[in-house]
Design a protein around this motif. Structure first.
Motif, PDB file in Angstrom:
ATOM      1  N   SER A  28     -39.872  13.820  38.051  1.00  0.00           N
ATOM      2  CA  SER A  28     -40.650  13.735  36.809  1.00  0.00           C
ATOM      3  C   SER A  28     -39.715  13.688  35.606  1.00  0.00           C
ATOM      4  O   SER A  28     -38.645  14.306  35.601  1.00  0.00           O
ATOM      5  N   VAL A  29     -40.133  12.938  34.590  1.00  0.00           N
ATOM      6  CA  VAL A  29     -39.395  12.822  33.328  1.00  0.00           C
ATOM      7  C   VAL A  29     -40.302  13.323  32.219  1.00  0.00           C
ATOM      8  O   VAL A  29     -41.421  12.812  32.042  1.00  0.00           O
ATOM      9  N   VAL A  30     -39.836  14.310  31.465  1.00  0.00           N
ATOM     10  CA  VAL A  30     -40.632  14.897  30.386  1.00  0.00           C
ATOM     11  C   VAL A  30     -39.830  14.799  29.089  1.00  0.00           C
ATOM     12  O   VAL A  30     -38.641  14.505  29.089  1.00  0.00           O
ATOM     13  N   GLY A  31     -40.524  15.042  27.959  1.00  0.00           N
ATOM     14  CA  GLY A  31     -39.871  14.969  26.660  1.00  0.00           C
ATOM     15  C   GLY A  31     -40.349  13.790  25.832  1.00  0.00           C
ATOM     16  O   GLY A  31     -39.564  13.123  25.172  1.00  0.00           O
ATOM     17  N   LEU A  32     -41.655  13.516  25.873  1.00  0.00           N
ATOM     18  CA  LEU A  32     -42.297  12.425  25.138  1.00  0.00           C
ATOM     19  C   LEU A  32     -41.698  11.064  25.481  1.00  0.00           C
ATOM     20  O   LEU A  32     -41.302  10.291  24.594  1.00  0.00           O
ATOM     21  N   PRO A  33     -41.608  10.703  26.774  1.00  0.00           N
ATOM     22  CA  PRO A  33     -41.115   9.369  27.119  1.00  0.00           C
ATOM     23  C   PRO A  33     -42.206   8.321  26.957  1.00  0.00           C
ATOM     24  O   PRO A  33     -43.388   8.605  27.160  1.00  0.00           O
ATOM     25  N   ASP A  34     -41.819   7.101  26.582  1.00  0.00           N
ATOM     26  CA  ASP A  34     -42.796   6.022  26.549  1.00  0.00           C
ATOM     27  C   ASP A  34     -42.861   5.366  27.925  1.00  0.00           C
ATOM     28  O   ASP A  34     -42.272   5.847  28.899  1.00  0.00           O
ATOM     29  N   LYS A  35     -43.593   4.264  28.032  1.00  0.00           N
ATOM     30  CA  LYS A  35     -43.792   3.619  29.328  1.00  0.00           C
ATOM     31  C   LYS A  35     -42.463   3.178  29.939  1.00  0.00           C
ATOM     32  O   LYS A  35     -42.228   3.350  31.143  1.00  0.00           O
TER      33      LYS A  35
END
Length: 498
Positions: free
Chosen positions: A32-39
């Motif tokens: 999982s990638v977190v920290g307000l990532p875009d598409k």
């Protein structure tokens, strides 16, 4: 254990530090990638996994969490692929985690492990130089990154080569700075037949960085005159070239790291949207007015642009920058441009010619020209009528004076302006305007009389003084006189011809 890799987030022409944190923890396998990532950032999980698989590595059967800190800053773009992959490899023990603290990483990964170009590498290199770190970037953009002074650049073609370089088992060559492209000019002014008034106005516009509007029938040579302008403008200084290249880097149009000393010349079609012209969109990219920064923005068929789109240029023309405000972003782009516009006198284009004009003349001229708002026209310093060219004019021999001779006079005038501490007279303001552009007594008397009769606005008054100062510079005059004021007044906006 948490591994850390530095990268950047782009907000306009500002590169903000972002820390990529990766943790491997016991639990159900998950990435999982977190920290307000875009598409694009969210999809980096698939690209990173495929790139590692191409190297013969598989993800550990653990819970993988990647955090992009600060977590409240929106993260956009594919350049996060490389730092995410390096943070994951550091957490897996494939690469030394401590050595990664010396680098800023940017780059997109392909599925086979290649590191491919991404926008904004020049800004990342400048950020790395300011923080005393090196830059890891795609090989194709190494020359671009080397334009940032005092920065170590490691430009790798693929992830395997980069890891071998970091481990010391392979040495990647240091990239050389990109080439400086020779200026590519358009047609020579010698090719323009007739149009002496318009050519004089073009010279004044080039010498002082003034906005210009050419009004004339179709086929009179308005577009050709505008195309001649880059050939008489002075080249960009090294600092200006770097500033222009930063905008091109963010827009992803800086190819091969080549920096040009020629001033930008942008000519968008009249169907351009507001976001295309001033900047915006989902990822808030620079618009045409920013891509033309320190250069020329040519708007042909001016009344055919949507009125709201044209009016959106009013603030950038005054302030020299564009502030794009969105719900998720607020960024600023530079937009100090020279506006050159062209238009027909009416929709049919033949106002004043009884044989060709439409039956609605002269009312059609008022309706057509009213599509451009008064405040927009007030920001244009020079208004010139371009007369039709006859077949006899086309058979005249070429003019004895071409772009090279005009460019020499423009360069001398610009040198005088640089000595005053401004790039061009279009930037004269406040005390500097009063000091250098105050006319003599005869000029002041003419100016006050004309200002009352022509009902000049405060903006129009100031812009007219700047034009007069440029005319004096071209003549080599120390002070602004009556003759300079008179010529400047002749280029102010005229009423539509009946």
């Amino acid at each position: 254990m948490v591994s850390l890799v530095s990268t950047v987030a782009y907000l306009g022409l500002e590169a903000r530090a972002v820390e990529v944190q990766c943790q491997l923890a016991a639990g159900m396998p998950r990435f999982s990638v977190v920290g307000l990532p875009d598409k694009a950032v969210g999809e980096s999980r698939e690209r990173v996994q495929s790139a590692l698989s191409a190297m013969g590595l598989s993800l550990p059967p653990k819970r993988i969490t990647v955090n992009l800190s600060p977590a409240d800053l929106p993260k956009e773009g594919s350049h996060y692929d490389l730092p995410i992959a390096l943070a994951l490899l550091a957490a897996m023990g494939v690469v030394d985690a401590e050595s990664m603290s010396e680098w800023v990483a940017v780059g997109e990964l392909s599925l086979d492990g290649r590191i491919v170009p991404c926008p904004g590498v020049l800004l990342a290199a400048l950020h790395a130089s300011e923080t005393g770190k090196g830059l890891l970037c795609p090989k194709a953009q190494g020359p671009e990154a080397r334009w940032a002074s005092d920065v170590r650049v490691c430009a790798a073609p693929d992830l395997t080569s980069l890891l071998n370089h970091l481990k010391g088992s392979q040495r990647l060559p240091d990239p050389e700075p990109g080439e400086v492209e020779p200026a590519a000019h358009g047609p020579d002014m010698r090719q323009v037949k007739g149009q002496e008034t318009a050519k004089r106005a073009l010279e004044i516009a080039a010498a002082g960085g003034h906005n210009l509007l050419m009004n004339g029938p179709p086929g009179a040579g308005k577009s050709m005159l505008a195309a001649c302008l880059p050939g008489i403008l002075p080249p960009l200084t090294p600092a200006e070239a770097l500033e222009v290249s930063m905008v091109a880097s963010v827009a992803g149009t800086l190819e091969g790291g080549k920096i040009s000393r020629a001033r930008p010349f942008r000519a968008p079609h009249h169907s351009a949207s507001m976001a295309a012209l001033t900047g915006g969109g989902l990822r808030v990219r620079p618009g045409e007015v920013s891509l033309a920064h320190l250069g020329v923005l040519f708007l042909d068929e001016l009344p055919e642009f949507q009125r709201a789109v044209l009016d959106s240029l009013r603030q950038p023309l005054e302030t020299g920058k564009v502030d794009v405000a969105r719900a998720n972003a607020h960024v600023s782009y530079p937009a100090r441009v020279q506006l050159i516009a062209a238009m027909n006198p009416c929709r049919c284009g033949h106002l004043g010619d009884a044989a060709l004009a439409c039956s609605r003349a002269p009312k059609c001229a008022v309706d057509y020209q009213s599509k451009v708002s008064g405040p927009m026209l007030d920001r244009i310093d020079l208004h010139v009528d371009v007369d039709p060219v006859s077949a006899a004019d086309l058979h005249l021999p070429p003019s004895a004076e071409g772009s090279a001779e005009v460019a020499a006079r423009v360069a001398k005038a610009r040198t005088r302006q640089t000595e005053r501490g401004v790039r061009s007279n279009a930037e004269l303001d406040g005390d500097a305007l009063e000091k250098y552009a105050t006319p003599d007594e005869a000029g002041r008397a003419l100016l006050m009389q004309a200002a009352e009769k022509m009902r000049l606005s405060a903006r129009g008054y100031v812009r007219m003084l700047r034009v007069a100062r440029t005319i004096a510079d071209l003549a080599g005059a120390e002070h602004v006189g009556r003759v300079h004021i008179a010529e400047a007044l002749s280029y102010r906006r005229q009423a539509p011809r009946a």
